[in-house]
Scaffold this motif. Structure first.
Motif, PDB file in Angstrom:
ATOM      1  N   SER A  26       0.672  -1.277  -0.039  1.00 22.53           N
ATOM      2  CA  SER A  26      -0.058   0.040   0.026  1.00 22.53           C
ATOM      3  C   SER A  26       0.842   1.271  -0.113  1.00 22.53           C
ATOM      4  O   SER A  26       1.862   1.309   0.789  1.00 22.53           O
ATOM      5  CB  SER A  26      -0.749   0.011   1.252  1.00 22.53           C
ATOM      6  N   THR A  27       0.710   2.056  -0.911  1.00 24.01           N
ATOM      7  CA  THR A  27       1.349   3.326  -0.933  1.00 24.01           C
ATOM      8  C   THR A  27       1.373   4.144   0.591  1.00 24.01           C
ATOM      9  O   THR A  27       2.213   4.751   0.640  1.00 24.01           O
ATOM     10  CB  THR A  27       1.196   4.247  -2.003  1.00 24.01           C
ATOM     11  N   ASN A  28       0.042   4.184   1.053  1.00 26.26           N
ATOM     12  CA  ASN A  28       0.125   4.838   2.367  1.00 26.26           C
ATOM     13  C   ASN A  28       0.850   3.935   3.419  1.00 26.26           C
ATOM     14  O   ASN A  28       1.541   4.797   4.038  1.00 26.26           O
ATOM     15  CB  ASN A  28      -1.437   4.579   2.847  1.00 26.26           C
ATOM     16  N   GLN A  50      -1.116  -2.372  -6.271  1.00 19.64           N
ATOM     17  CA  GLN A  50      -0.917  -2.452  -4.711  1.00 19.64           C
ATOM     18  C   GLN A  50      -1.573  -3.779  -4.486  1.00 19.64           C
ATOM     19  O   GLN A  50      -2.605  -3.877  -5.206  1.00 19.64           O
ATOM     20  CB  GLN A  50      -1.832  -1.475  -4.186  1.00 19.64           C
ATOM     21  N   ARG A  54      -5.413  -0.178   0.936  1.00 25.39           N
ATOM     22  CA  ARG A  54      -6.199  -0.168   1.931  1.00 25.39           C
ATOM     23  C   ARG A  54      -7.488   1.027   1.604  1.00 25.39           C
ATOM     24  O   ARG A  54      -7.154   2.153   1.174  1.00 25.39           O
ATOM     25  CB  ARG A  54      -5.558   0.403   3.295  1.00 25.39           C
ATOM     26  N   GLY A  55      -8.870   1.035   2.090  1.00 27.77           N
ATOM     27  CA  GLY A  55      -9.533   1.987   1.663  1.00 27.77           C
ATOM     28  C   GLY A  55     -10.207   2.459   3.341  1.00 27.77           C
ATOM     29  O   GLY A  55      -9.516   2.120   4.331  1.00 27.77           O
ATOM     30  N   ARG A  56     -11.197   3.310   3.283  1.00 25.07           N
ATOM     31  CA  ARG A  56     -11.714   3.946   4.611  1.00 25.07           C
ATOM     32  C   ARG A  56     -12.327   2.689   5.373  1.00 25.07           C
ATOM     33  O   ARG A  56     -12.799   1.592   4.370  1.00 25.07           O
ATOM     34  CB  ARG A  56     -12.644   4.863   4.332  1.00 25.07           C
ATOM     35  N   PHE A  61      -8.785  -1.738  -0.711  1.00 27.14           N
ATOM     36  CA  PHE A  61      -8.842  -1.077  -2.119  1.00 27.14           C
ATOM     37  C   PHE A  61      -8.178  -1.819  -3.188  1.00 27.14           C
ATOM     38  O   PHE A  61      -7.035  -1.754  -3.236  1.00 27.14           O
ATOM     39  CB  PHE A  61      -8.425   0.254  -1.848  1.00 27.14           C
ATOM     40  N   LYS A 121     -18.473   5.045  -8.221  1.00 27.27           N
ATOM     41  CA  LYS A 121     -17.172   5.520  -7.569  1.00 27.27           C
ATOM     42  C   LYS A 121     -15.969   5.521  -8.612  1.00 27.27           C
ATOM     43  O   LYS A 121     -15.740   4.637  -9.144  1.00 27.27           O
ATOM     44  CB  LYS A 121     -16.829   4.672  -6.364  1.00 27.27           C
ATOM     45  N   GLY A 124     -10.932   6.727  -4.552  1.00 26.93           N
ATOM     46  CA  GLY A 124     -11.192   6.785  -3.189  1.00 26.93           C
ATOM     47  C   GLY A 124      -9.892   7.603  -2.450  1.00 26.93           C
ATOM     48  O   GLY A 124      -8.971   7.476  -3.184  1.00 26.93           O
ATOM     49  N   ILE A 125     -10.218   8.309  -1.406  1.00 30.16           N
ATOM     50  CA  ILE A 125      -9.304   8.691  -0.843  1.00 30.16           C
ATOM     51  C   ILE A 125      -9.046   8.279   0.711  1.00 30.16           C
ATOM     52  O   ILE A 125     -10.295   8.163   1.357  1.00 30.16           O
ATOM     53  CB  ILE A 125      -9.239  10.324  -0.736  1.00 30.16           C
ATOM     54  N   ILE A 139      -4.489   8.586  -2.431  1.00 30.50           N
ATOM     55  CA  ILE A 139      -5.603   8.625  -3.391  1.00 30.50           C
ATOM     56  C   ILE A 139      -5.515   7.719  -4.629  1.00 30.50           C
ATOM     57  O   ILE A 139      -4.313   7.335  -4.756  1.00 30.50           O
ATOM     58  CB  ILE A 139      -5.386  10.004  -4.275  1.00 30.50           C
TER      59      ILE A 139
HETATM   60  C1  BTN Z   1     -11.763   4.353  -0.078  1.00 29.33           C
HETATM   61  O1  BTN Z   1     -12.330   4.414  -0.899  1.00 29.33           O
HETATM   62  O2  BTN Z   1     -12.301   3.729   1.016  1.00 29.33           O
HETATM   63  C2  BTN Z   1     -10.298   4.976  -0.161  1.00 29.33           C
HETATM   64  C3  BTN Z   1      -9.511   4.357  -0.946  1.00 29.33           C
HETATM   65  C4  BTN Z   1      -8.019   4.881  -0.985  1.00 29.33           C
HETATM   66  C5  BTN Z   1      -7.053   4.038  -2.001  1.00 29.33           C
HETATM   67  C6  BTN Z   1      -5.685   4.867  -2.063  1.00 29.33           C
HETATM   68  S1  BTN Z   1      -4.870   4.324  -3.224  1.00 29.33           S
HETATM   69  C7  BTN Z   1      -3.394   5.054  -2.878  1.00 29.33           C
HETATM   70  C8  BTN Z   1      -3.354   4.930  -1.245  1.00 29.33           C
HETATM   71  N1  BTN Z   1      -2.748   3.677  -0.706  1.00 29.33           N
HETATM   72  C9  BTN Z   1      -3.564   2.862  -0.109  1.00 29.33           C
HETATM   73  O3  BTN Z   1      -3.680   1.853   0.290  1.00 29.33           O
HETATM   74  N2  BTN Z   1      -5.097   3.297  -0.012  1.00 29.33           N
HETATM   75  C10 BTN Z   1      -4.799   4.658  -0.642  1.00 29.33           C
END
Ligand code: BTN
Length: 259
Positions: A26-28, A50, A54-56, A61, A121, A124-125, A139
């Motif tokens: 995951s880039t985060n 990835q 990961r998402g919210r 994601f 959609k 996501g962020i 993002i």
């Molecule tokens: C969502 O829709 O719930 C949020 C998704 C966010 C995805 C981005 S992709 C780049 C960054 N790295 C991750 O693991 N998540 C965010």
């Protein structure tokens, strides 16, 4: 990719340290590790795919190779936590602006910050904070059709589908990085009003009924406005006005993802 993006960038901070990876979990997660190791303010991480995006709300994601822009920016604004709260919504506005500049079509935002096109959609962020209050803004933007699980495919769209033509990933990445620099400047200066105005214009929920999902409960309310901290002001079934905050609840349309 790295060279192409650098050639297009005019920023003085964001993206000056640019890391482009072939594959990452995951880039985060990667950016948070870099933050611990002292990576500079404005570092940007981009990956072709990835394996554990990961998402919210602890969701996955899906991030298949070559079909999306997966980007994380690490900002160190040196602000107290309460002044960082607006960054989540501001990142939504940044995505709308970058897509509009690159593609000539402006997405809407499903509160709190999901970019949407054609009621679906577009990405996501996920905004996170590190222990020392560095801001990690992740993002994902869907660029081209991809093999997604049926539940995600049912609500997702991509720029290629909406525009009828492919979009250049480096061009969109550069536009997004420029917008993230604007966000970073505005956040530090406390100049949030233009973002509030843009958010109100972009938010597809305002004036419409929405379902508020919280744990096992589901409540139908009217979405009215956005408050100073980008909370959603709603009128509930009893006629009471209330503000809901991102992180506490999730919002859906009455019949589908948006409406
Ligand atoms: C969502 O829709 O719930 C949020 C998704 C966010 C995805 C981005 S992709 C780049 C960054 N790295 C991750 O693991 N998540 C965010």
């Amino acid at each position: 990719m790295e060279k192409e993006i650098c050639r297009l960038l005019h920023t003085s901070l964001v993206g000056r340290n640019l890391i482009c990876l072939d594959e990452v979990d995951s880039t985060n997660t990667y950016a948070k590790k870099l933050a611990l190791d002292g990576a500079p303010d404005g570092t940007v991480v981009i990956a072709d795919c990835q394996t554990a995006g990961r998402g919210r709300r602890e969701r996955l994601f899906q991030s298949p190779r070559g079909s999306g822009l997966y980007l994380t920016a690490l900002l160190r604004p040196g602000l107290p936590a309460e002044r960082l709260i607006p960054a989540t919504a501001m990142a939504g506005v940044a995505v709308c602006a970058a897509v509009e500049q690159t593609c000539g079509i402006r997405p809407g935002l499903k509160w709190p910050n999901d970019p949407v096109l054609g009621r679906r959609k577009l990405g996501g962020i996920l905004t996170e904070l590190t222990g020392d209050l560095a801001l990690v803004i992740g993002i994902g933007i869907n660029l081209s059709p991809a093999a997604l699980s049926p539940d995600v495919a049912a609500i997702a769209t991509c720029l290629e589908r909406e525009l009828g033509q492919a979009v250049s990933r480096p061009v969109l990445a550069a536009a997004l990085i420029e917008e993230l620099e604007r966000l970073s400047d505005a956040l530090r200066a406390g100049a949030l009003e233009p973002y509030r105005a843009a958010f109100r214009r972009d938010c597809v929920n305002l004036g419409n009924p929405v379902q508020i999902l919280s744990g096992d409960t589901r409540e139908t309310v009217q979405a009215l406005d956005i408050d100073e901290m980008f909370g959603l002001i709603i009128r509930d079934a009893q006629g009471q006005l209330r503000t809901v905050r991102s992180g506490e609840v999730s919002v859906r349309g009455l019949y589908g993802y948006v409406e």
